[in-house]
Enzyme design. Sequence first.
Site, PDB file in Angstrom:
ATOM      1  N   ARG A   1      -6.658   0.586  17.517  1.00  0.00           N
ATOM      2  CA  ARG A   1      -7.284   0.666  16.321  1.00  0.00           C
ATOM      3  C   ARG A   1      -8.271  -0.419  16.127  1.00  0.00           C
ATOM      4  O   ARG A   1      -9.125  -0.498  16.893  1.00  0.00           O
ATOM      5  CB  ARG A   1      -6.062   0.927  15.240  1.00  0.00           C
TER       6      ARG A   1
ATOM      7  N   LYS B   1       0.682  -1.264   0.168  1.00  0.00           N
ATOM      8  CA  LYS B   1       0.090  -0.161   0.008  1.00  0.00           C
ATOM      9  C   LYS B   1       0.899   1.158  -0.043  1.00  0.00           C
ATOM     10  O   LYS B   1       0.287   2.439  -0.576  1.00  0.00           O
ATOM     11  CB  LYS B   1      -0.872   0.030   1.284  1.00  0.00           C
TER      12      LYS B   1
HETATM   13  C1  LIG Z   1       0.045  -0.720   6.638  1.00  0.00           C
HETATM   14  C2  LIG Z   1      -0.173  -1.966   7.340  1.00  0.00           C
HETATM   15  C3  LIG Z   1       0.665  -2.960   7.649  1.00  0.00           C
HETATM   16  C4  LIG Z   1       2.358  -2.480   7.452  1.00  0.00           C
HETATM   17  O1  LIG Z   1       2.805  -1.671   8.137  1.00  0.00           O
HETATM   18  P1  LIG Z   1       4.473  -1.209   7.804  1.00  0.00           P
HETATM   19  O2  LIG Z   1       4.634  -0.491   9.110  1.00  0.00           O
HETATM   20  O3  LIG Z   1       4.294  -0.646   6.535  1.00  0.00           O
HETATM   21  O4  LIG Z   1       5.346  -2.535   8.103  1.00  0.00           O
HETATM   22  C5  LIG Z   1       0.669  -3.886   8.323  1.00  0.00           C
HETATM   23  N1  LIG Z   1      -0.750  -4.064   8.918  1.00  0.00           N
HETATM   24  C6  LIG Z   1      -1.596  -3.477   8.722  1.00  0.00           C
HETATM   25  C7  LIG Z   1      -3.081  -3.898   9.076  1.00  0.00           C
HETATM   26  C8  LIG Z   1      -1.512  -2.295   7.952  1.00  0.00           C
HETATM   27  O5  LIG Z   1      -2.539  -1.439   7.747  1.00  0.00           O
END
Ligand SMILES: *Cc1c(COP(=O)(O)O)cnc(C)c1O
Length: 374
Positions: free
Chosen positions: A132, A37
């Site tokens: 969250r 993402k």
């Molecule tokens: C964005 C996201 C991640 C990845 O996090 P990073 O800090 O980029 O490794 C993992 N889990 C969820 C639910 C996320 O939204």
Amino acid sequence: MNRGTYLEIELGKITENARHVAAVCAQRGIEVLGVTKGFSAIPRIVEAIIAGGVDKLADARLENIMSLRYLGFTQEMTLLRIPMLSSVNQVTAWTNCSLNSELSVIRALSDAAQSLGKRHNIVLMVDVGDLREGVLPSAAADTLRKILTMKGVYVSGIGTNMGCYGGILPTEKNLSMLSELAVDLQNIAGRHFEVVSGGGTSSLMLIHSGEMPGQINQLRVGEGILLGTDTTHNCNIPWLYQDAFLLHAEIVEIKSKPSIPYGEVGLDAFGRTPEFEDRGVRKRAIVSLGGQDVSVDGIVPMDEGINILGASSDHMILDVSDAGEKLRVGDEVCFRLNYHGLLRLCSSKYIKRVYKYGFDASASEEDLSAKSAS
Ligand SMILES: *Cc1c(COP(=O)(O)O)cnc(C)c1O
């Protein structure tokens, strides 16, 4: 050669970062989902991650997953963002797995999957402090029992998210909560969970220090692979590259000017009252970059003598009085990105992307360019 303002992406470094993260995790029996993402799932970058041996993917946006599917990516893909009730048909059609926390949504996913003649995998999210998404640990057993009666979903396991909203650090303590809960819930389910997902980049530190609790067997890693940084711990990850992405911006004006604007004061381009510190006459540069592309706190000049003063939609103003080299109109200023900056720059349609190949012999130029051309 001058290329204007562009994002330089060194694919070999992304591949190497993915390879390192996967190797460190594999030593502890942990698999890695490559999170796409942060760069809008740009296909060449996805390929670079896969080339590093990370071939399970995850993204927060269904649109990104769908576009990878259209392009022929066949890897397992997990939806990270908890699904909207209105999206369950698409989620079951396009993804292999989603992270979930609401029974009504899970029930709808189950119905949608059944009508497609499928079973959709879910990971039940548990909140261990960051506040969250996720059920509270005390509610997990009850929730699981209800999910186990639904025929269209398969509980792959449980997971948690950390360091996103509440800034809560993953620790041996809170991940042990997840790990112990996994044991209890596996007893209820009467089987082993394929997935006990212990967070993202910020959880890597526990692997390195050998403190990762036993049941955790998956991490979902974006930032570490892409930028080699760990924002939650506010540090670089020393064994990863920090410069796979660099932003170059072309200087369009350079002049010595006073550091306080003169005339009657109104609001700035974004409706805020600007404030200034009087530092006398300073050499200022404007680069061809602005709020439409990135916010000023998403990027950091590589030259420590350069300071970002501010930006409107299309012009970013820099103080270059103390720059390491003499700058002229047409020169480039180079910036590192943080995760937020990367996200914005990769989704701006105005920012050109220039790929650099051939950094690493095992992910050769021919290899990657052949794949991306196909
Ligand atoms: C964005 C996201 C991640 C990845 O996090 P990073 O800090 O980029 O490794 C993992 N889990 C969820 C639910 C996320 O939204």
